[in-house]
Design a protein around this motif. Structure first.
Motif, short mmCIF file in Angstrom:
data_model
loop_
_atom_site.label_atom_id
_atom_site.label_comp_id
_atom_site.label_asym_id
_atom_site.label_seq_id
_atom_site.Cartn_x
_atom_site.Cartn_y
_atom_site.Cartn_z
N ALA A 102 5.45 126.92 83.30
CA ALA A 102 4.66 127.57 82.27
C ALA A 102 4.54 126.73 81.00
CB ALA A 102 5.25 128.93 81.94
N ILE A 103 5.65 126.14 80.54
CA ILE A 103 5.61 125.45 79.25
C ILE A 103 6.16 124.04 79.30
CG2 ILE A 103 5.78 127.64 77.99
CD1 ILE A 103 8.71 126.91 77.38
N GLY A 104 6.61 123.57 80.46
CA GLY A 104 7.16 122.23 80.57
C GLY A 104 6.08 121.16 80.48
N ALA A 105 6.47 120.01 79.93
CA ALA A 105 5.56 118.87 79.90
C ALA A 105 5.43 118.29 81.31
CB ALA A 105 6.08 117.82 78.93
N ALA A 106 4.39 117.50 81.52
CA ALA A 106 4.13 116.95 82.85
C ALA A 106 5.30 116.13 83.37
CB ALA A 106 2.86 116.11 82.83
N ASP A 107 5.91 115.32 82.49
CA ASP A 107 7.03 114.50 82.94
C ASP A 107 8.26 115.34 83.26
OD1 ASP A 107 7.21 114.94 80.08
OD2 ASP A 107 8.93 113.59 80.11
N GLN A 108 8.46 116.46 82.53
CA GLN A 108 9.56 117.36 82.83
C GLN A 108 9.36 118.03 84.19
OE1 GLN A 108 9.15 119.83 79.36
NE2 GLN A 108 10.71 118.72 78.19
N GLN A 109 8.15 118.43 84.46
CA GLN A 109 7.85 119.05 85.75
C GLN A 109 8.06 118.07 86.90
OE1 GLN A 109 3.84 120.41 85.14
NE2 GLN A 109 4.47 122.27 84.07
N ARG A 110 7.58 116.84 86.72
CA ARG A 110 7.74 115.84 87.79
C ARG A 110 9.21 115.49 88.02
NH1 ARG A 110 3.17 113.49 85.21
NH2 ARG A 110 4.57 112.10 84.05
N ARG A 111 10.00 115.55 86.93
CA ARG A 111 11.40 115.16 87.04
C ARG A 111 12.23 116.21 87.77
NH1 ARG A 111 14.77 115.26 81.89
NH2 ARG A 111 12.67 115.17 81.02
N TRP A 112 11.92 117.50 87.54
CA TRP A 112 12.82 118.54 88.04
C TRP A 112 12.26 119.37 89.20
CZ3 TRP A 112 17.68 118.28 87.10
CH2 TRP A 112 18.15 117.71 85.91
N LEU A 113 11.00 119.73 89.15
CA LEU A 113 10.49 120.70 90.13
C LEU A 113 10.61 120.22 91.58
CD1 LEU A 113 7.39 122.20 88.27
CD2 LEU A 113 9.71 123.13 88.48
N PRO A 114 10.25 118.98 91.92
CA PRO A 114 10.41 118.58 93.33
C PRO A 114 11.85 118.63 93.80
CG PRO A 114 8.92 117.08 92.18
CD PRO A 114 9.55 117.94 91.13
N PHE A 218 24.43 116.13 73.25
CA PHE A 218 23.15 115.50 72.91
C PHE A 218 22.07 115.95 73.88
CE2 PHE A 218 20.07 111.95 73.29
CZ PHE A 218 19.55 112.02 72.00
N VAL A 219 20.96 116.44 73.31
CA VAL A 219 19.78 116.83 74.08
C VAL A 219 18.61 115.98 73.59
CG1 VAL A 219 18.16 118.69 74.61
CG2 VAL A 219 20.60 119.19 74.44
N PRO A 220 18.10 115.09 74.40
CA PRO A 220 16.99 114.25 73.96
C PRO A 220 15.72 115.06 73.75
CG PRO A 220 17.41 113.93 76.30
CD PRO A 220 18.53 114.78 75.78
N GLU A 221 14.83 114.54 72.94
CA GLU A 221 13.57 115.23 72.68
C GLU A 221 12.80 115.49 73.97
OE1 GLU A 221 11.48 112.84 69.88
OE2 GLU A 221 12.74 113.43 68.17
N SER A 222 12.99 114.62 74.96
CA SER A 222 12.29 114.78 76.24
C SER A 222 12.76 116.00 77.01
CB SER A 222 12.48 113.53 77.09
OG SER A 222 13.85 113.28 77.34
N ASP A 223 13.86 116.64 76.58
CA ASP A 223 14.36 117.84 77.25
C ASP A 223 14.11 119.11 76.44
OD1 ASP A 223 15.19 116.57 79.53
OD2 ASP A 223 17.24 116.25 78.86
N VAL A 224 13.26 119.04 75.43
CA VAL A 224 12.83 120.23 74.69
C VAL A 224 11.60 120.80 75.39
CG1 VAL A 224 11.93 121.11 72.51
CG2 VAL A 224 13.75 119.39 72.51
N LEU A 225 11.63 122.09 75.69
CA LEU A 225 10.51 122.74 76.36
C LEU A 225 9.60 123.40 75.33
CD1 LEU A 225 12.28 124.46 79.40
CD2 LEU A 225 11.11 122.27 79.33
N GLY A 226 8.34 123.01 75.32
CA GLY A 226 7.41 123.57 74.36
C GLY A 226 7.66 123.06 72.95
N GLU A 227 7.12 123.77 71.98
CA GLU A 227 7.26 123.37 70.58
C GLU A 227 8.59 123.84 70.02
OE1 GLU A 227 5.28 121.53 68.64
OE2 GLU A 227 4.07 121.14 70.43
N PRO A 228 9.30 122.96 69.29
CA PRO A 228 10.54 123.40 68.64
C PRO A 228 10.30 124.58 67.72
CG PRO A 228 10.35 121.01 68.57
CD PRO A 228 9.03 121.52 69.07
N GLY A 229 11.19 125.58 67.82
CA GLY A 229 11.08 126.75 66.97
C GLY A 229 10.15 127.83 67.49
N ALA A 230 9.44 127.57 68.58
CA ALA A 230 8.47 128.54 69.09
C ALA A 230 8.90 129.11 70.44
CB ALA A 230 7.09 127.87 69.22
#
Length: 375
Positions: A102-114, A218-230
């Motif tokens: 629903a809200i993951g970036a394309a690279d996050q989806q490719r990294r985890w969903l498969p 430590f959580v890299p910015e690449s592991d933030v889902l959607g907009e910070p604070g939203a």
């Protein structure tokens, strides 16, 4: 609502049954059934995932079959009937996977969903905190800005299967909120990262709850889902989508069938009224869950209807478990086979009315809709 299944769903049901009947999968299921305590179903899920049926509602590029929520429900129903433990599937595919889609970036989806779909990696949820309980807007776990990401500190409790998982979907606070609902961010946390401590919590159920302490993780910015604070809107939507009630309805059906199968002809005659009442309740739970799923399939999701489904199915499963355990004396003298199943159900059942939203909150949502005050 159409109470039948379309040809695609019928073919999928036949396909998953064939997968579950293969010798390797069947042997893995039998090994879990023969064990005691909390099962480690990861090897079983890897065997099923290799057949490509764990996430049938996902696109093929992510290891799915391109179906919808009803397809996922068909698979979940067949897994339950075959005796496959459901928690890892629910958390990994139905909850964390759905949020990523629903809200993951394309690279996050490719990294985890498969990897989720293949049963190679597993996920849990970190929402609840010691002082927040069911009030997620009161969470206090902080994510402080750091070069390239955030340092997350706080404590999460009542996380199922955390000790077996690779990654967690966590709700944290980033920045100072303008209100209770502002400043909440959803992140993915590597559960093997420095600063993560997972400890088992006491529980009556076979499946253990865990306390997860996060100390400057430590959580890299690449592991933030959607907009910070939203994250609040995504969080409430994700919670509502957990409330179709299917998993609770499946438990109610499995526990009812177990209790009925253990009856002698004489016992069945003496318990005829209870058999009818609890059987009807289990059937109603299944129909209500499928009605909620049909709304999802048609893209007309209704959070109040979902609250009704979650309330009825979880309370029904708890009632069936209590009846079955009392009927066979399983709570007092668990042995093997069906009695052990019913004794385990009796211990698990109270938690069903708490997970994914306590019954009192579901009642408040329903009552609020009737009075026009629901948010």
């Amino acid at each position: 609502m159409d109470f039948g299944f379309d040809p695609h769903q019928s073919r999928l049901r036949a396909r998953i049954r064939a997968v579950l009947a293969t010798p390797g999968v069947r042997r893995a299921i039998d090994d879990l059934a023969a064990g005691t305590g909390e099962p480690d179903e990861r090897p079983l899920y890897r065997a099923i995932g290799a057949a490509g049926v764990l996430a049938p509602d996902w696109p093929a590029e992510f290891g799915g079959l391109g179906g919808g929520p009803m397809s996922l429900a068909v698979v979940a129903e067949e897994l339950s009937r075959a005796g496959v433990p459901d928690t890892l599937h629910i958390n990994t595919v139905q909850i964390v996977g759905s949020v990523l889609r629903a809200i993951g970036a394309a690279d996050q989806q490719r990294r985890w969903l498969p990897r989720f779909a293949a049963g190679e990696r597993f996920a849990c949820v970190l929402y609840t905190e010691p002082e927040a309980g069911s009030d997620l807007a009161a969470l206090t776990t902080r994510a402080e800005p750091a070069p390239g990401g955030y340092l997350v500190s706080g404590t999460k409790i009542y996380s199922l299967k955390a000790a077996l998982c690779d990654v967690a979907l966590a709700a944290v606070r980033t920045g100072d909120p303008g209100s209770r609902y502002d400043g909440i961010t959803l992140v993915l946390i590597d559960l093997h990262a420095p600063g993560v401590r997972v400890a088992r919590m006491p529980s009556l159920a076979d499946e253990h709850f865990h306390r997860v302490e996060l100390d400057a993780v430590f959580v890299p910015e690449s592991d933030v889902l959607g907009e910070p604070g939203a994250g609040w809107a995504a969080l409430t939507t994700a919670l509502a989508m957990e409330r179709t009630g299917l998993d609770y309805a499946l438990k109610a059906a499995r526990w009812y069938d177990t209790a009925r199968a253990a009856l002698t002809p004489g016992d069945a005659a003496d318990s005829l009224a209870d058999l009818g009442r609890h059987g009807a309740r289990a059937d109603a739970a299944r129909l209500l869950a499928w009605a909620a799923l049909a709304r999802l399939e048609e893209d007309r999701f209704d959070p109040v209807f979902a609250a009704m489904a979650k309330l009825h199915t979880s309370e029904s499963a708890a009632a069936v478990a209590e009846w079955g355990a009392a009927l066979h004396g399983a709570a007092a003298a668990p042995a093997t086979g069906r009695a052990r199943c019913l004794e385990s159900a009796w211990r698990e059942a109270p938690g069903l009315t708490i997970s994914a939203g306590v019954s009192e909150v579901m009642l408040e949502l329903i009552a609020g809709s009737l009075s026009g005050s629901a948010r």
